[in-house]
Design a protein around this motif. Structure first.
Motif, PDB file in Angstrom:
ATOM      1  N   UNK A   1      34.154  69.521 -33.144  1.00  0.00           N
ATOM      2  CA  UNK A   1      33.392  69.417 -34.163  1.00  0.00           C
ATOM      3  C   UNK A   1      33.984  70.716 -34.855  1.00  0.00           C
ATOM      4  N   UNK A   2      33.617  71.598 -34.832  1.00  0.00           N
ATOM      5  CA  UNK A   2      33.432  72.662 -35.956  1.00  0.00           C
ATOM      6  C   UNK A   2      34.296  72.503 -36.665  1.00  0.00           C
ATOM      7  N   UNK A   3      35.651  71.788 -36.534  1.00  0.00           N
ATOM      8  CA  UNK A   3      36.937  71.695 -37.653  1.00  0.00           C
ATOM      9  C   UNK A   3      36.095  70.118 -38.590  1.00  0.00           C
ATOM     10  N   UNK A   4      35.392  69.460 -38.056  1.00  0.00           N
ATOM     11  CA  UNK A   4      34.742  68.263 -38.754  1.00  0.00           C
ATOM     12  C   UNK A   4      33.387  68.923 -39.615  1.00  0.00           C
ATOM     13  N   UNK A   5      33.224  69.866 -39.350  1.00  0.00           N
ATOM     14  CA  UNK A   5      31.960  70.378 -39.938  1.00  0.00           C
ATOM     15  C   UNK A   5      32.241  70.871 -41.390  1.00  0.00           C
ATOM     16  N   UNK A   6      33.692  71.660 -40.813  1.00  0.00           N
ATOM     17  CA  UNK A   6      34.002  72.867 -42.572  1.00  0.00           C
ATOM     18  C   UNK A   6      35.042  71.742 -43.011  1.00  0.00           C
ATOM     19  N   UNK A   7      35.383  70.587 -42.655  1.00  0.00           N
ATOM     20  CA  UNK A   7      35.848  69.250 -43.138  1.00  0.00           C
ATOM     21  C   UNK A   7      37.542  70.047 -43.115  1.00  0.00           C
TER      22      UNK A   7
ATOM     23  N   UNK B   1      41.009  69.339 -41.190  1.00  0.00           N
ATOM     24  CA  UNK B   1      42.390  68.975 -40.632  1.00  0.00           C
ATOM     25  C   UNK B   1      42.421  68.910 -39.173  1.00  0.00           C
ATOM     26  N   UNK B   2      42.057  67.898 -38.423  1.00  0.00           N
ATOM     27  CA  UNK B   2      41.680  67.593 -37.109  1.00  0.00           C
ATOM     28  C   UNK B   2      42.821  69.008 -36.179  1.00  0.00           C
ATOM     29  N   UNK B   3      42.851  69.770 -35.244  1.00  0.00           N
ATOM     30  CA  UNK B   3      44.090  71.013 -35.036  1.00  0.00           C
ATOM     31  C   UNK B   3      44.400  71.797 -35.183  1.00  0.00           C
ATOM     32  N   UNK B   4      43.158  72.478 -36.706  1.00  0.00           N
ATOM     33  CA  UNK B   4      43.565  73.130 -37.082  1.00  0.00           C
ATOM     34  C   UNK B   4      43.079  74.286 -36.800  1.00  0.00           C
ATOM     35  N   UNK B   5      41.650  74.775 -35.573  1.00  0.00           N
ATOM     36  CA  UNK B   5      41.663  75.542 -35.077  1.00  0.00           C
ATOM     37  C   UNK B   5      41.889  75.677 -34.198  1.00  0.00           C
ATOM     38  N   UNK B   6      42.104  74.680 -32.945  1.00  0.00           N
ATOM     39  CA  UNK B   6      42.993  74.255 -32.110  1.00  0.00           C
ATOM     40  C   UNK B   6      44.680  74.769 -32.015  1.00  0.00           C
ATOM     41  N   UNK B   7      45.015  74.644 -33.379  1.00  0.00           N
ATOM     42  CA  UNK B   7      46.203  75.377 -33.177  1.00  0.00           C
ATOM     43  C   UNK B   7      46.126  76.686 -33.431  1.00  0.00           C
ATOM     44  N   UNK B   8      45.400  77.415 -34.274  1.00  0.00           N
ATOM     45  CA  UNK B   8      45.136  79.112 -34.238  1.00  0.00           C
ATOM     46  C   UNK B   8      44.685  79.218 -33.167  1.00  0.00           C
ATOM     47  N   UNK B   9      43.933  79.022 -31.984  1.00  0.00           N
ATOM     48  CA  UNK B   9      43.644  78.824 -30.782  1.00  0.00           C
ATOM     49  C   UNK B   9      44.710  79.269 -29.915  1.00  0.00           C
ATOM     50  N   UNK B  10      45.598  78.680 -30.128  1.00  0.00           N
ATOM     51  CA  UNK B  10      46.662  78.869 -29.140  1.00  0.00           C
ATOM     52  C   UNK B  10      47.462  79.376 -29.288  1.00  0.00           C
ATOM     53  N   UNK B  11      47.516  79.726 -30.617  1.00  0.00           N
ATOM     54  CA  UNK B  11      48.552  80.670 -30.677  1.00  0.00           C
ATOM     55  C   UNK B  11      49.775  80.144 -31.773  1.00  0.00           C
ATOM     56  N   UNK B  12      49.471  78.633 -32.147  1.00  0.00           N
ATOM     57  CA  UNK B  12      50.574  78.262 -32.703  1.00  0.00           C
ATOM     58  C   UNK B  12      50.745  78.481 -34.200  1.00  0.00           C
ATOM     59  N   UNK B  13      49.710  78.485 -34.411  1.00  0.00           N
ATOM     60  CA  UNK B  13      49.191  78.442 -36.237  1.00  0.00           C
ATOM     61  C   UNK B  13      48.504  80.225 -36.336  1.00  0.00           C
ATOM     62  N   UNK B  14      48.275  80.296 -38.110  1.00  0.00           N
ATOM     63  CA  UNK B  14      47.866  81.057 -38.336  1.00  0.00           C
ATOM     64  C   UNK B  14      46.960  80.690 -39.670  1.00  0.00           C
ATOM     65  N   UNK B  15      45.696  80.137 -39.713  1.00  0.00           N
ATOM     66  CA  UNK B  15      44.780  80.133 -40.770  1.00  0.00           C
ATOM     67  C   UNK B  15      45.469  81.032 -42.123  1.00  0.00           C
TER      68      UNK B  15
END
Length: 67
Positions: A24-30, A32-46
């Protein structure tokens, strides 16, 4: 020492991960799906522009609450 915007945003996301609805946060900010999830799991930097968008969203949310 004062924290920079990246540190504040990353720490805020990690600290509040347990009650945030990430998709929902990703959608509200605009994002792509998975951007924040991948950051929180340590798979990518923002990216810098993503940090700025999250920072603006959090500030707007707090400002609207204070009105």
């Amino acid at each position: 020492m004062k924290k920079n915007k990246r540190q504040k945003v990353e720490e805020w996301l990690i600290r509040h991960e347990d009650f945030l609805t990430i998709t929902a946060l990703e959608r509200k900010i605009g994002f792509s799906r998975g951007v924040l999830y991948k950051f929180l799991k340590g798979k990518r930097k923002l990216k810098t522009y993503e940090i700025k968008q999250i920072d603006r969203f959090v500030k707007d949310m707090i400002f609207n609450y204070l009105e």
